[in-house]
Design a protein around this motif. Structure first.
Motif, PDB file in Angstrom:
ATOM      1  N   LYS A  73       0.833  -1.149  -0.188  1.00 55.00           N
ATOM      2  CA  LYS A  73      -0.109   0.159  -0.136  1.00 55.00           C
ATOM      3  C   LYS A  73       0.950   1.312   0.040  1.00 55.00           C
ATOM      4  N   ARG A 101      -1.693   2.359  -8.301  1.00 55.16           N
ATOM      5  CA  ARG A 101      -1.663   1.870  -7.116  1.00 55.16           C
ATOM      6  C   ARG A 101      -2.587   2.941  -6.238  1.00 55.16           C
ATOM      7  N   SER A 130      -5.968   1.693  -4.467  1.00 56.81           N
ATOM      8  CA  SER A 130      -6.089   1.648  -3.090  1.00 56.81           C
ATOM      9  C   SER A 130      -7.019   2.488  -2.531  1.00 56.81           C
ATOM     10  N   ALA A 150      -7.079  -2.732   1.274  1.00 58.36           N
ATOM     11  CA  ALA A 150      -5.914  -3.687   0.560  1.00 58.36           C
ATOM     12  C   ALA A 150      -4.673  -3.181   1.250  1.00 58.36           C
ATOM     13  N   TRP A 198      -0.705  -5.358  -2.947  1.00 58.23           N
ATOM     14  CA  TRP A 198      -1.268  -5.814  -4.481  1.00 58.23           C
ATOM     15  C   TRP A 198      -0.234  -6.704  -5.219  1.00 58.23           C
ATOM     16  N   VAL A 240       0.564  -7.241  -8.852  1.00 61.91           N
ATOM     17  CA  VAL A 240       0.555  -6.372 -10.188  1.00 61.91           C
ATOM     18  C   VAL A 240       1.005  -7.278 -11.512  1.00 61.91           C
ATOM     19  N   ASP A 265      -8.759  -7.647  -9.256  1.00 66.26           N
ATOM     20  CA  ASP A 265      -9.728  -6.662  -8.722  1.00 66.26           C
ATOM     21  C   ASP A 265      -9.912  -5.357  -9.628  1.00 66.26           C
ATOM     22  N   PHE A 320      -4.373  -5.420 -11.090  1.00 60.42           N
ATOM     23  CA  PHE A 320      -4.162  -5.310  -9.654  1.00 60.42           C
ATOM     24  C   PHE A 320      -5.126  -6.298  -8.839  1.00 60.42           C
ATOM     25  N   ARG A 321      -4.640  -7.127  -8.263  1.00 61.75           N
ATOM     26  CA  ARG A 321      -5.312  -8.074  -7.442  1.00 61.75           C
ATOM     27  C   ARG A 321      -4.865  -8.352  -6.068  1.00 61.75           C
ATOM     28  N   LYS A 322      -5.654  -8.045  -4.964  1.00 65.26           N
ATOM     29  CA  LYS A 322      -5.337  -7.773  -3.402  1.00 65.26           C
ATOM     30  C   LYS A 322      -4.719  -9.005  -2.998  1.00 65.26           C
TER      31      LYS A 322
END
Length: 246
Positions: free
Chosen positions: A78, A128, A132, A138, A141, A143, A171, A242-244
């Motif tokens: 983050k 980001r 975010s 989150a 991430w 990426v 996401d 982007f995936r958490k």
């Protein structure tokens, strides 16, 4: 054109559009303004030129040889440095990609000087920050970055989304136009989870962008064909997902 895309001259407008509708179309001038708040685009000419050095995607379930690509992964906490990860295969389950999913697909890596250059870093920092704020829970991430060139030839349309209307299993998604040469069509369509149409637009100018909440929307792009069959015809995009992770 969808109404989601006009008047998005600032970061808040873009974020609100994605939060409200699940997607946004951002015109090039507005996208540039948004990006340069997070860094420089000083190497853009070399960045865009690197799409001329992509390898043919040999995993196409339809047997096509119209797609070229490179791939890279990053870890993005983050806060703090966004770090490129070790090269790895791209994988999607069959639930998300019925054409090419279910196997590990190894692609040539994004060149080091491109993956760590000013333009890529600026794009990643912008993503980001935006994502975010859309997902404040989150912590980290995963990426993935994809360089795509879709080629169109006489008698052979190029398919930007050969799997059809789809979700990526992440996401959030950024699709950023890098170049568009001698092609017609290539219209992006966005649908809700019940496959009802939400909007459509065409990326025509470098830095035109689509931002999609992949949890809420399906998206696809219509096939492209040459305007002049005697000349090279292609559509270059950067896709960032982007995936958490936490």
């Amino acid at each position: 054109m969808s109404e989601i895309g006009t008047g998005l001259q600032n970061a808040t407008g873009i974020r609100n559009a994605v939060a409200r509708a699940g997607y946004a179309f951002v015109e090039a001038s507005d996208m540039r303004t948004a990006l340069v708040r997070f860094g420089a685009l000083a190497d853009w000419p070399a960045f865009a030129e690197s799409w001329g050095d992509l390898d043919v995607d040999t995993y196409m379930g339809d047997g096509g040889r119209y797609r070229r690509r490179r791939f890279a992964v990053y870890d993005a906490p983050k806060q703090g440095a966004i770090v490129r990860g070790a090269h790895q295969p791209h994988y999607q389950g069959l639930d998300y990609n019925t054409l090419n999913g279910g196997i590990e697909r190894w692609f040539k890596p994004v060149a080091d000087e491109i993956g760590d250059g000013a333009s890529m870093r600026t794009i990643l920092e912008y993503c980001r920050a935006l994502f975010s704020k859309l997902a404040p829970d989150a912590i980290k991430w995963h990426v993935e970055v994809h360089q795509f060139r879709i080629e169109a030839k006489p008698g052979q349309h190029g398919k930007p989304t050969p799997e059809g209307m789809h979700r990526d299993g992440v996401d959030y998604v950024l699709v950023l136009l890098i170049d568009r040469r001698n092609i017609r069509s290539g219209t992006t369509t966005v649908h809700d989870l019940d496959k009802r149409a939400l909007g459509s637009f065409t990326l025509t100018d470098p830095l035109d962008a689509a931002l999609v909440d992949d949890r809420r929307c399906y998206h696809g792009v219509t096939p492209v064909e040459p305007e002049n069959p005697a000349l090279p015809a292609y559509r270059d995009v950067l896709v960032v997902t982007f995936r958490k992770k936490g």
